[in-house]
Design a protein around this motif. Structure first.
Motif, PDB file in Angstrom:
ATOM      1  N   ALA A 186       0.852  -1.186   0.000  1.00 50.15           N
ATOM      2  CA  ALA A 186       0.000   0.000   0.000  1.00 50.15           C
ATOM      3  C   ALA A 186       0.886   1.233   0.000  1.00 50.15           C
ATOM      4  O   ALA A 186       2.004   1.211   0.530  1.00 50.15           O
ATOM      5  CB  ALA A 186      -0.911   0.006   1.226  1.00 50.15           C
ATOM      6  N   GLY A 187       0.415   2.296  -0.606  1.00 51.33           N
ATOM      7  CA  GLY A 187       1.211   3.516  -0.651  1.00 51.33           C
ATOM      8  C   GLY A 187       0.338   4.766  -0.648  1.00 51.33           C
ATOM      9  O   GLY A 187      -0.808   4.743  -1.088  1.00 51.33           O
ATOM     10  N   VAL A 188       0.900   5.855  -0.114  1.00 51.72           N
ATOM     11  CA  VAL A 188       0.231   7.140  -0.073  1.00 51.72           C
ATOM     12  C   VAL A 188       1.221   8.194  -0.555  1.00 51.72           C
ATOM     13  O   VAL A 188       2.382   8.199  -0.143  1.00 51.72           O
ATOM     14  CB  VAL A 188      -0.231   7.484   1.362  1.00 51.72           C
ATOM     15  CG1 VAL A 188      -0.829   8.875   1.436  1.00 51.72           C
ATOM     16  CG2 VAL A 188      -1.206   6.448   1.873  1.00 51.72           C
ATOM     17  N   ASN A 189       0.779   9.070  -1.444  1.00 49.54           N
ATOM     18  CA  ASN A 189       1.599  10.184  -1.918  1.00 49.54           C
ATOM     19  C   ASN A 189       0.989  11.489  -1.424  1.00 49.54           C
ATOM     20  O   ASN A 189      -0.223  11.673  -1.455  1.00 49.54           O
ATOM     21  CB  ASN A 189       1.651  10.219  -3.452  1.00 49.54           C
ATOM     22  CG  ASN A 189       2.380   9.027  -4.020  1.00 49.54           C
ATOM     23  OD1 ASN A 189       3.270   8.489  -3.410  1.00 49.54           O
ATOM     24  ND2 ASN A 189       1.988   8.631  -5.212  1.00 49.54           N
ATOM     25  N   TRP A 190       1.846  12.416  -0.962  1.00 50.75           N
ATOM     26  CA  TRP A 190       1.397  13.743  -0.564  1.00 50.75           C
ATOM     27  C   TRP A 190       2.221  14.758  -1.331  1.00 50.75           C
ATOM     28  O   TRP A 190       3.451  14.744  -1.284  1.00 50.75           O
ATOM     29  CB  TRP A 190       1.565  13.937   0.936  1.00 50.75           C
ATOM     30  CG  TRP A 190       1.204  15.321   1.386  1.00 50.75           C
ATOM     31  CD1 TRP A 190      -0.015  15.908   1.311  1.00 50.75           C
ATOM     32  CD2 TRP A 190       2.081  16.280   1.974  1.00 50.75           C
ATOM     33  NE1 TRP A 190       0.032  17.186   1.821  1.00 50.75           N
ATOM     34  CE2 TRP A 190       1.316  17.442   2.238  1.00 50.75           C
ATOM     35  CE3 TRP A 190       3.423  16.273   2.312  1.00 50.75           C
ATOM     36  CZ2 TRP A 190       1.849  18.575   2.818  1.00 50.75           C
ATOM     37  CZ3 TRP A 190       3.967  17.405   2.891  1.00 50.75           C
ATOM     38  CH2 TRP A 190       3.180  18.537   3.137  1.00 50.75           C
ATOM     39  N   TYR A 191       1.544  15.624  -2.042  1.00 53.34           N
ATOM     40  CA  TYR A 191       2.192  16.653  -2.846  1.00 53.34           C
ATOM     41  C   TYR A 191       2.099  17.982  -2.101  1.00 53.34           C
ATOM     42  O   TYR A 191       1.034  18.598  -2.044  1.00 53.34           O
ATOM     43  CB  TYR A 191       1.520  16.763  -4.219  1.00 53.34           C
ATOM     44  CG  TYR A 191       1.671  15.514  -5.045  1.00 53.34           C
ATOM     45  CD1 TYR A 191       2.736  15.373  -5.921  1.00 53.34           C
ATOM     46  CD2 TYR A 191       0.756  14.467  -4.946  1.00 53.34           C
ATOM     47  CE1 TYR A 191       2.881  14.224  -6.684  1.00 53.34           C
ATOM     48  CE2 TYR A 191       0.903  13.315  -5.702  1.00 53.34           C
ATOM     49  CZ  TYR A 191       1.964  13.212  -6.565  1.00 53.34           C
ATOM     50  OH  TYR A 191       2.111  12.071  -7.313  1.00 53.34           O
ATOM     51  N   ALA A 192       3.215  18.446  -1.521  1.00 50.61           N
ATOM     52  CA  ALA A 192       3.237  19.732  -0.811  1.00 50.61           C
ATOM     53  C   ALA A 192       3.075  20.875  -1.805  1.00 50.61           C
ATOM     54  O   ALA A 192       2.395  21.861  -1.520  1.00 50.61           O
ATOM     55  CB  ALA A 192       4.531  19.886  -0.031  1.00 50.61           C
ATOM     56  N   ASN A 193       3.707  20.731  -2.957  1.00 50.86           N
ATOM     57  CA  ASN A 193       3.538  21.663  -4.074  1.00 50.86           C
ATOM     58  C   ASN A 193       3.992  20.927  -5.334  1.00 50.86           C
ATOM     59  O   ASN A 193       4.266  19.728  -5.279  1.00 50.86           O
ATOM     60  CB  ASN A 193       4.298  22.984  -3.852  1.00 50.86           C
ATOM     61  CG  ASN A 193       5.793  22.785  -3.668  1.00 50.86           C
ATOM     62  OD1 ASN A 193       6.426  22.047  -4.417  1.00 50.86           O
ATOM     63  ND2 ASN A 193       6.349  23.439  -2.650  1.00 50.86           N
ATOM     64  N   GLU A 194       4.083  21.595  -6.448  1.00 45.95           N
ATOM     65  CA  GLU A 194       4.413  20.895  -7.693  1.00 45.95           C
ATOM     66  C   GLU A 194       5.857  20.395  -7.753  1.00 45.95           C
ATOM     67  O   GLU A 194       6.203  19.610  -8.624  1.00 45.95           O
ATOM     68  CB  GLU A 194       4.121  21.778  -8.908  1.00 45.95           C
ATOM     69  CG  GLU A 194       4.984  23.039  -8.982  1.00 45.95           C
ATOM     70  CD  GLU A 194       4.614  23.894 -10.166  1.00 45.95           C
ATOM     71  OE1 GLU A 194       5.329  23.812 -11.174  1.00 45.95           O
ATOM     72  OE2 GLU A 194       3.614  24.620 -10.073  1.00 45.95           O
TER      73      GLU A 194
END
Length: 72
Positions: free
Chosen positions: A18-26
């Motif tokens: 399982a994985g989660v991605n978090w984009y703080a900005n581009e």
């Protein structure tokens, strides 16, 4: 996986990831991954016609692997 001609007498393997991605900005991304793998049911007795046993220690082969990772 079994290949008796090559001396490979396999068992069972399972894997859950399982994985989660978090984009703080581009330009910034944090990735959190978790993987659980289980390998078992591998025969430890010498099958007919084999010249060796899978486990060098003579016990049952079973392994659990839990691997978290954080990448940026």
């Amino acid at each position: 996986m079994n290949d008796a001609k090559a001396g490979i007498y396999g068992g069972r393997g399972n894997n859950i990831t399982a994985g989660v991605n978090w984009y703080a900005n581009e330009h910034v991304r944090l990735m959190l991954d978790y993987s659980h793998a289980h390998i078992g049911d591998i025969p430890t007795s010498v099958p007919t016609g084999a010249s060796f046993v899978n486990s060098p220690y003579g016990g049952p082969l079973c392994q659990d692997n839990n691997q978290p990772s954080l990448r940026g």
